[in-house]
Write a protein that holds these residues in place. Sequence first.
Motif, PDB file in Angstrom:
ATOM      1  N   PHE A 247      -2.452   5.252   5.363  1.00 27.00           N
ATOM      2  CA  PHE A 247      -3.107   3.991   5.722  1.00 27.00           C
ATOM      3  C   PHE A 247      -2.045   2.962   6.103  1.00 27.00           C
ATOM      4  N   VAL A 248      -2.108   2.493   7.351  1.00 25.19           N
ATOM      5  CA  VAL A 248      -1.125   1.547   7.893  1.00 25.19           C
ATOM      6  C   VAL A 248      -1.855   0.298   8.359  1.00 25.19           C
ATOM      7  N   ILE A 249      -1.404  -0.871   7.928  1.00 27.07           N
ATOM      8  CA  ILE A 249      -2.028  -2.107   8.409  1.00 27.07           C
ATOM      9  C   ILE A 249      -0.968  -3.049   8.972  1.00 27.07           C
ATOM     10  N   ASP A 250      -1.393  -3.813   9.957  1.00 23.91           N
ATOM     11  CA  ASP A 250      -0.544  -4.840  10.562  1.00 23.91           C
ATOM     12  C   ASP A 250      -1.002  -6.188  10.021  1.00 23.91           C
ATOM     13  N   GLU A 251      -0.159  -6.800   9.187  1.00 19.61           N
ATOM     14  CA  GLU A 251      -0.496  -8.074   8.529  1.00 19.61           C
ATOM     15  C   GLU A 251       0.050  -9.271   9.295  1.00 19.61           C
ATOM     16  N   ALA A 252       0.175  -9.153  10.607  1.00 16.34           N
ATOM     17  CA  ALA A 252       0.795 -10.223  11.390  1.00 16.34           C
ATOM     18  C   ALA A 252       0.139 -11.580  11.158  1.00 16.34           C
ATOM     19  N   HIS A 253      -1.188 -11.600  11.063  1.00 20.66           N
ATOM     20  CA  HIS A 253      -1.901 -12.877  10.944  1.00 20.66           C
ATOM     21  C   HIS A 253      -2.371 -13.176   9.525  1.00 20.66           C
ATOM     22  N   THR A 254      -2.017 -12.321   8.557  1.00 16.99           N
ATOM     23  CA  THR A 254      -2.454 -12.554   7.178  1.00 16.99           C
ATOM     24  C   THR A 254      -1.295 -12.706   6.198  1.00 16.99           C
ATOM     25  N   ALA A 255      -0.104 -12.221   6.553  1.00 16.35           N
ATOM     26  CA  ALA A 255       1.047 -12.417   5.679  1.00 16.35           C
ATOM     27  C   ALA A 255       1.329 -13.908   5.537  1.00 16.35           C
ATOM     28  N   PHE A 256       1.519 -14.370   4.315  1.00 15.93           N
ATOM     29  CA  PHE A 256       1.772 -15.768   3.942  1.00 15.93           C
ATOM     30  C   PHE A 256       0.505 -16.615   3.959  1.00 15.93           C
ATOM     31  N   VAL A 257      -0.543 -16.170   4.651  1.00 16.75           N
ATOM     32  CA  VAL A 257      -1.768 -16.953   4.791  1.00 16.75           C
ATOM     33  C   VAL A 257      -2.796 -16.561   3.735  1.00 16.75           C
ATOM     34  N   ILE A 275      -2.520   0.840   0.235  1.00 18.91           N
ATOM     35  CA  ILE A 275      -1.986   0.666   1.594  1.00 18.91           C
ATOM     36  C   ILE A 275      -0.591   1.264   1.617  1.00 18.91           C
ATOM     37  N   ASP A 276      -0.384   2.254   2.462  1.00 21.04           N
ATOM     38  CA  ASP A 276       0.888   2.976   2.451  1.00 21.04           C
ATOM     39  C   ASP A 276       2.000   2.242   3.182  1.00 21.04           C
ATOM     40  N   ILE A 277       1.668   1.662   4.329  1.00 24.81           N
ATOM     41  CA  ILE A 277       2.668   0.983   5.161  1.00 24.81           C
ATOM     42  C   ILE A 277       2.122  -0.379   5.555  1.00 24.81           C
ATOM     43  N   ILE A 278       2.924  -1.412   5.363  1.00 30.39           N
ATOM     44  CA  ILE A 278       2.542  -2.762   5.798  1.00 30.39           C
ATOM     45  C   ILE A 278       3.541  -3.230   6.842  1.00 30.39           C
ATOM     46  N   VAL A 279       3.028  -3.540   8.018  1.00 31.12           N
ATOM     47  CA  VAL A 279       3.842  -4.108   9.091  1.00 31.12           C
ATOM     48  C   VAL A 279       3.495  -5.591   9.182  1.00 31.12           C
ATOM     49  N   CYS A 288       9.250 -18.673  11.469  1.00 33.72           N
ATOM     50  CA  CYS A 288      10.602 -18.340  11.910  1.00 33.72           C
ATOM     51  C   CYS A 288      10.564 -17.293  13.016  1.00 33.72           C
ATOM     52  N   LEU A 289      11.315 -16.221  12.864  1.00 31.06           N
ATOM     53  CA  LEU A 289      11.385 -15.180  13.882  1.00 31.06           C
ATOM     54  C   LEU A 289      11.705 -13.851  13.218  1.00 31.06           C
ATOM     55  N   GLY A 290      11.006 -12.804  13.650  1.00 32.20           N
ATOM     56  CA  GLY A 290      11.319 -11.478  13.145  1.00 32.20           C
ATOM     57  C   GLY A 290      10.072 -10.718  12.740  1.00 32.20           C
ATOM     58  N   GLY A 291      10.264  -9.442  12.400  1.00 32.35           N
ATOM     59  CA  GLY A 291       9.181  -8.607  11.916  1.00 32.35           C
ATOM     60  C   GLY A 291       9.689  -7.770  10.761  1.00 32.35           C
ATOM     61  N   PHE A 292       8.792  -7.010  10.136  1.00 32.55           N
ATOM     62  CA  PHE A 292       9.219  -6.172   9.019  1.00 32.55           C
ATOM     63  C   PHE A 292       8.254  -5.018   8.812  1.00 32.55           C
ATOM     64  N   VAL A 293       8.781  -3.962   8.196  1.00 32.58           N
ATOM     65  CA  VAL A 293       7.991  -2.810   7.776  1.00 32.58           C
ATOM     66  C   VAL A 293       8.229  -2.645   6.284  1.00 32.58           C
ATOM     67  N   ALA A 294       7.205  -2.903   5.469  1.00 32.75           N
ATOM     68  CA  ALA A 294       7.296  -2.750   4.019  1.00 32.75           C
ATOM     69  C   ALA A 294       6.743  -1.377   3.657  1.00 32.75           C
ATOM     70  N   CYS A 295       7.519  -0.586   2.916  1.00 38.34           N
ATOM     71  CA  CYS A 295       7.166   0.814   2.734  1.00 38.34           C
ATOM     72  C   CYS A 295       7.970   1.398   1.570  1.00 38.34           C
ATOM     73  N   SER A 296       7.974   2.720   1.456  1.00 36.59           N
ATOM     74  CA  SER A 296       8.800   3.378   0.445  1.00 36.59           C
ATOM     75  C   SER A 296      10.246   3.453   0.934  1.00 36.59           C
ATOM     76  N   GLN A 297      11.154   3.784   0.022  1.00 30.42           N
ATOM     77  CA  GLN A 297      12.560   3.921   0.408  1.00 30.42           C
ATOM     78  C   GLN A 297      12.745   5.043   1.408  1.00 30.42           C
TER      79      GLN A 297
END
Length: 438
Positions: A247-257, A275-279, A288-297
Amino acid sequence: MASVEAMWEEWVVRAFARVDNNFLSYLPKVCLAKPSAEEDPLADVETFDGPGPWDRTLLEDGEPARNRMLLFSANDYLNLSTHPAVRKASAKAALAFGMGPRSSAMASGQTEYHRRLENVLAEMHKKEACVVTPTGFAANTAFLAALGAVATHNAASRRPAAHEKIAVFSDALNHASIIDGLRMMERHNQAVVSVYRHSDMQHLDELLSNCPVQRKVVITDSLFSMEGDFAPMLDLVQLRKKHRFLFVIDEAHTAFVCGRNGGGIGEVYGIEDQIDIIVGTLSKAGGCLGGFVACSQKWSNLVRMTGRPYIFTTASPYPSSRAPTVLITASIPSAISPAVTVARKEAWRRQALWNRVQEFAALTKHPATSPILSLVHMLERGFHIIAVRPPAVAPDACRLRVTLTSGHSSEDVRRLVAALSECIPGLDRPADQIVARL
């Protein structure tokens, strides 16, 4: 029976073993000189109990008063891009270190401050690791490149056979970065992509039930940027249990909000472990500027080794890696940061944003459930509202898109609604949804 996580971790480890000869251990540990107290970007972070004049800096456009327009078109949901703490942190970082090493993160572009930011984001989303990318677009495409590598490097031959490919199920209205990443996977014969009707869980269930491929992935935006509606997260979690997909979700508009600490939609429903992967991105509510992939090591290692948009792009400028850390670290008790940080101390910003959403819904009876309001009529009444057209939407789905922020006042919303009422009939129809748990 092995868990979904365990199965994917095994495939990821196999793929990583094919591409890594202990390379990551030889990457330079770039440590910038420790700044003085005066130069430290994280020193003396000032927070406030309410909005300041800086919150209006980017909300009004035009010099003459008669031509001034209110902006309802940006994604700076919490108005943090103009916050004094962000300005000072960015300026101090630039003065002390310039832009940082100008090379790929896989060469010498990854500094200790990038790593600290990654640790903070991982903890914020309750994940083991995180990879920071220069943009949110690059985050999605880098992860999908790594996902494709799982198919390639677990195949018996050079090209994956039909049963060795990954079956990816994507919402019809997912962001362009997801679409482009999936096209890349298809071109390399790594995936079979199925598009399910927007938020249609019955359709998705049918597609999953009829799929013979073992490796299944469902990817979706959490909040859809053009429609302004949320993905049915709890239904998706139930389908994950039934069909055992990644399960992969893109939190572009919900992260911090969304969420008490700004941890996104997963925090809202307490389903981070489902949720396995959070982008995500730092370029919207993060200010600011940038993106991220939160996941396992293990996943983070594979993204670094096979995510071409990460490998072949210069790392984020140093000021960009410091400013978001100022904003988010205080909502994480163990994170490196001053005792007081903007994200936690100014939680009123999230509340102000959702207050504006509720006010808009109440005044217009429009079913507004998020800060993104999709309208399908043109409007020129002194408000800057972005016109959405192809390729962002289908040719027959052009509309205006209103974006509310914490910096907008109740009076701003009333003025906007008054202008809308003059131009758009039918705004008095009953709302069918109410902003609730957010």
